[in-house]
Design a protein around this motif. Structure first.
Motif, PDB file in Angstrom:
ATOM      1  N   UNK A  88       0.902  -1.124   0.048  1.00 52.77           N
ATOM      2  CA  UNK A  88       0.276  -0.171   0.137  1.00 52.77           C
ATOM      3  C   UNK A  88       0.663   1.006  -0.037  1.00 52.77           C
ATOM      4  N   UNK A  89       2.223   1.244  -0.535  1.00 50.45           N
ATOM      5  CA  UNK A  89       2.854   2.348  -0.111  1.00 50.45           C
ATOM      6  C   UNK A  89       2.866   3.414  -1.718  1.00 50.45           C
ATOM      7  N   UNK A  90       1.709   2.983  -2.251  1.00 50.01           N
ATOM      8  CA  UNK A  90       1.721   4.309  -3.644  1.00 50.01           C
ATOM      9  C   UNK A  90       0.821   5.102  -2.711  1.00 50.01           C
ATOM     10  N   UNK A  91       0.037   5.544  -1.679  1.00 46.58           N
ATOM     11  CA  UNK A  91      -0.378   5.872  -0.611  1.00 46.58           C
ATOM     12  C   UNK A  91       0.371   7.130  -0.541  1.00 46.58           C
ATOM     13  N   UNK A  92       1.023   6.738   0.412  1.00 41.44           N
ATOM     14  CA  UNK A  92       2.310   7.374   0.486  1.00 41.44           C
ATOM     15  C   UNK A  92       3.199   8.255  -0.610  1.00 41.44           C
ATOM     16  N   UNK A  93       3.599   7.907  -1.689  1.00 38.96           N
ATOM     17  CA  UNK A  93       3.706   8.317  -3.015  1.00 38.96           C
ATOM     18  C   UNK A  93       2.810   9.516  -3.731  1.00 38.96           C
ATOM     19  N   UNK A  94       3.497  10.094  -3.868  1.00 41.92           N
ATOM     20  CA  UNK A  94       3.319  11.293  -4.853  1.00 41.92           C
ATOM     21  C   UNK A  94       2.802  11.057  -5.774  1.00 41.92           C
ATOM     22  N   UNK A  95       3.240   9.835  -6.667  1.00 42.03           N
ATOM     23  CA  UNK A  95       2.523   9.227  -7.852  1.00 42.03           C
ATOM     24  C   UNK A  95       2.844  10.590  -9.275  1.00 42.03           C
ATOM     25  N   UNK A  96       3.443  11.752  -8.668  1.00 40.05           N
ATOM     26  CA  UNK A  96       4.175  12.284 -10.020  1.00 40.05           C
ATOM     27  C   UNK A  96       5.817  12.742  -9.282  1.00 40.05           C
ATOM     28  N   UNK A  97       6.371  13.093 -10.768  1.00 45.59           N
ATOM     29  CA  UNK A  97       8.245  13.615 -10.064  1.00 45.59           C
ATOM     30  C   UNK A  97       7.991  14.425  -8.920  1.00 45.59           C
ATOM     31  N   UNK A  98       8.632  13.803  -7.832  1.00 44.70           N
ATOM     32  CA  UNK A  98       8.809  14.903  -7.365  1.00 44.70           C
ATOM     33  C   UNK A  98      10.744  15.803  -7.704  1.00 44.70           C
ATOM     34  N   UNK A  99      10.500  17.323  -7.766  1.00 43.45           N
ATOM     35  CA  UNK A  99      11.236  18.161  -7.919  1.00 43.45           C
ATOM     36  C   UNK A  99      12.928  17.159  -7.410  1.00 43.45           C
ATOM     37  N   UNK A 100      13.795  17.538  -7.999  1.00 42.56           N
ATOM     38  CA  UNK A 100      15.798  17.346  -7.735  1.00 42.56           C
ATOM     39  C   UNK A 100      16.061  18.068  -6.409  1.00 42.56           C
ATOM     40  N   UNK A 101      15.670  18.756  -6.529  1.00 45.88           N
ATOM     41  CA  UNK A 101      15.678  19.855  -5.413  1.00 45.88           C
ATOM     42  C   UNK A 101      15.049  19.737  -3.950  1.00 45.88           C
ATOM     43  N   UNK A 102      13.592  19.354  -3.721  1.00 48.32           N
ATOM     44  CA  UNK A 102      12.571  18.741  -2.732  1.00 48.32           C
ATOM     45  C   UNK A 102      13.527  17.429  -1.915  1.00 48.32           C
ATOM     46  N   UNK A 103      13.682  16.374  -2.834  1.00 48.92           N
ATOM     47  CA  UNK A 103      14.220  15.266  -2.844  1.00 48.92           C
ATOM     48  C   UNK A 103      15.324  15.596  -1.964  1.00 48.92           C
ATOM     49  N   UNK A 104      16.207  16.253  -2.313  1.00 43.56           N
ATOM     50  CA  UNK A 104      17.509  16.702  -1.594  1.00 43.56           C
ATOM     51  C   UNK A 104      17.232  17.175  -0.537  1.00 43.56           C
ATOM     52  N   UNK A 105      16.113  18.517  -0.080  1.00 41.62           N
ATOM     53  CA  UNK A 105      15.283  18.780   1.207  1.00 41.62           C
ATOM     54  C   UNK A 105      14.808  18.187   1.560  1.00 41.62           C
ATOM     55  N   UNK A 106      13.957  16.464   1.875  1.00 38.75           N
ATOM     56  CA  UNK A 106      13.751  16.140   2.165  1.00 38.75           C
ATOM     57  C   UNK A 106      15.399  15.485   2.713  1.00 38.75           C
ATOM     58  N   UNK A 107      15.844  14.537   2.918  1.00 41.55           N
ATOM     59  CA  UNK A 107      17.198  14.676   3.150  1.00 41.55           C
ATOM     60  C   UNK A 107      17.832  15.142   4.168  1.00 41.55           C
ATOM     61  N   UNK A 108      18.054  16.191   3.709  1.00 41.78           N
ATOM     62  CA  UNK A 108      18.930  17.166   4.323  1.00 41.78           C
ATOM     63  C   UNK A 108      17.787  17.735   6.100  1.00 41.78           C
ATOM     64  N   UNK A 109      17.113  17.338   5.932  1.00 43.57           N
ATOM     65  CA  UNK A 109      15.971  18.412   6.489  1.00 43.57           C
ATOM     66  C   UNK A 109      15.923  16.610   7.925  1.00 43.57           C
ATOM     67  N   UNK A 110      15.962  15.769   7.098  1.00 48.69           N
ATOM     68  CA  UNK A 110      16.387  15.041   8.564  1.00 48.69           C
ATOM     69  C   UNK A 110      17.556  14.345   8.933  1.00 48.69           C
ATOM     70  N   UNK A 111      18.602  14.694   8.069  1.00 48.92           N
ATOM     71  CA  UNK A 111      20.100  15.064   8.317  1.00 48.92           C
ATOM     72  C   UNK A 111      20.974  15.614   9.552  1.00 48.92           C
TER      73      UNK A 111
END
Ligand code: SF4
Ligand SMILES: [Zn+2]
Length: 373
Positions: A88-111
């Motif tokens: 059921x992971x598709x329910x957590x996914x965006x189902x459309x591309x997530x921009x590179x800058x956002x993916x990096x920010x997600x990582x940085x936020x936790x890191x």
């Protein structure tokens, strides 16, 4: 009827069986999509979650730092084949591309939030980066994001091991070479959701779209590059009773051991929202496994030649609740089972599963052959 005709008929029956499974998965997903969250821009720059907890490393007890990124979602789940029957992971996914800058920010936020805690800790760490799909799938995590993360993690001495997840089709020579460039000094493991060594169960009951021979090829590519492989096994896929689940998982562990797999994570089924598994569970045609069965499976495998040179892990989602692996749901019974499993995973000592400090009455109702009870 000639042999050729017979085997063609068999094949057609299998395809029909599989087509109706895919149709059902897709129709359940269509319903779930209608109720699904649409993520706002701000939400796309935050990871789904991240945490630190105690864990078993290759040679010691230490800690895990896990980050789960939100991506477009697993390409197999987004395809016309609908994805796996329990996922059921598709329910957590965006189902459309997530921009590179956002993916990096997600990582940085936790890191950035956890880096001081990691540096201060006296334990060593394993870093797990998950995205509810395939980290090596360019469509989910573009190269720019992957290498940004590799660069940051490879420089941290405290992190001794790194784990990512991927379907085998993305475990290419090029992607493995990229990993080797950054992680010469750390143990790097790719976790693969093989679920079972049985092609029939995997493709007809789980709808994984993966052949064992393709897994073996990917395993060889990893071994050739000195990269470890962790295999996820699904304990009690749909349409298997307790005994069949024990036999299937035990057989899978033995075969994987003979292929030289380093670690196996047993994932007992948990009922995820918006899945065929949930649909059948609502109809009382499926019950998640009993703890008793999981313990029997591990002991049986151990008796058949030991678990040396292989690390058995299991950190079941929803353990002790009605949607996860459970016995009778009495708190004392579930807590005792969870503790046994946790201690076994941390020490890899099979006698932890035999501790008898509490024996619950529910063992009398536990049956190996009923499909739902
Ligand atoms: S279980 Fe893995 S491969 Fe299957 S649909 Fe979910 S994320 Fe994709
Ligand atoms: Zn009980």
């Amino acid at each position: 009827m000639g042999e050729l005709q017979k085997s063609m008929n068999q094949r057609n029956n299998l395809l029909e069986e599989r087509n109706s499974l895919i149709e059902k998965i897709n129709s359940i997903k269509q319903d779930a999509y209608r109720r699904k969250n649409i993520y706002r821009k701000e939400q796309l720059s935050r990871p789904i979650s991240y945490w630190i907890k105690n864990d078993r490393l290759l040679n010691e007890i230490g800690k895990t730092f896990t980050i789960i990124l939100r991506t477009r979602g697993c390409s197999w789940a987004l395809s016309k084949y609908g994805g796996c029957s329990m996922c059921g992971y598709y329910l957590d996914a965006n189902n459309a591309d997530v921009p590179v800058a956002d993916l990096i920010e997600q990582f940085n936020y936790a890191f950035d939030d956890k880096i001081n805690e990691i540096k201060k800790d006296t334990d060593n760490f394993v870093f797990k980066l998950f995205n509810s799909g395939s980290f090596l799938d360019e469509k989910e995590i573009p190269k720019k994001v992957r290498t940004y993360i590799y660069e940051k993690i490879s420089k941290l001495d405290k992190i001794k091991e790194v784990v990512i997840e991927s379907r085998v089709e993305y475990i290419t020579k090029e992607n493995l070479e990229e990993i080797s460039e950054y992680f010469e000094k750390k143990h790097f493991e790719i976790a693969i959701g093989l679920e079972t060594v049985d092609d029939y169960i995997r493709n007809n009951y789980i709808n994984k779209g993966l052949l064992f021979k393709d897994f073996r090829d990917a395993l060889k590519r990893c071994k050739d590059m000195g990269i470890g492989v962790k295999v996820y096994l699904l304990f009690k896929p749909l349409f298997l009773n307790e005994q069949a689940a024990i036999d299937d998982c035990s057989n899978s562990i033995q075969i994987l051991k003979s292929l030289g797999v380093n670690s196996i994570s047993i994932n007992p089924m948990n009922i995820q929202k918006g899945t065929l598994t949930e649909y059948l569970w609502f109809q009382k045609r499926y019950r998640p496994p009993w703890f008793y069965s999981l313990f029997k499976c591990i002991k049986k495998t151990f008796d058949k030649g030991g678990l040396n040179n292989i690390r058995i892990l299991s950190d079941p989602s929803g353990a002790g609740t009605k949607r996860g692996i459970h016995n009778c749901l009495k708190k004392k019974c579930e807590n005792s089972a969870k503790t046994k499993l946790k201690n076994f995973v941390l020490t890899q000592d099979i006698t932890e599963l035999e501790q008898q400090e509490y024996e619950c009455d529910c063992k009398k109702n536990y049956s190996l052959t009923k499909d739902f009870h």
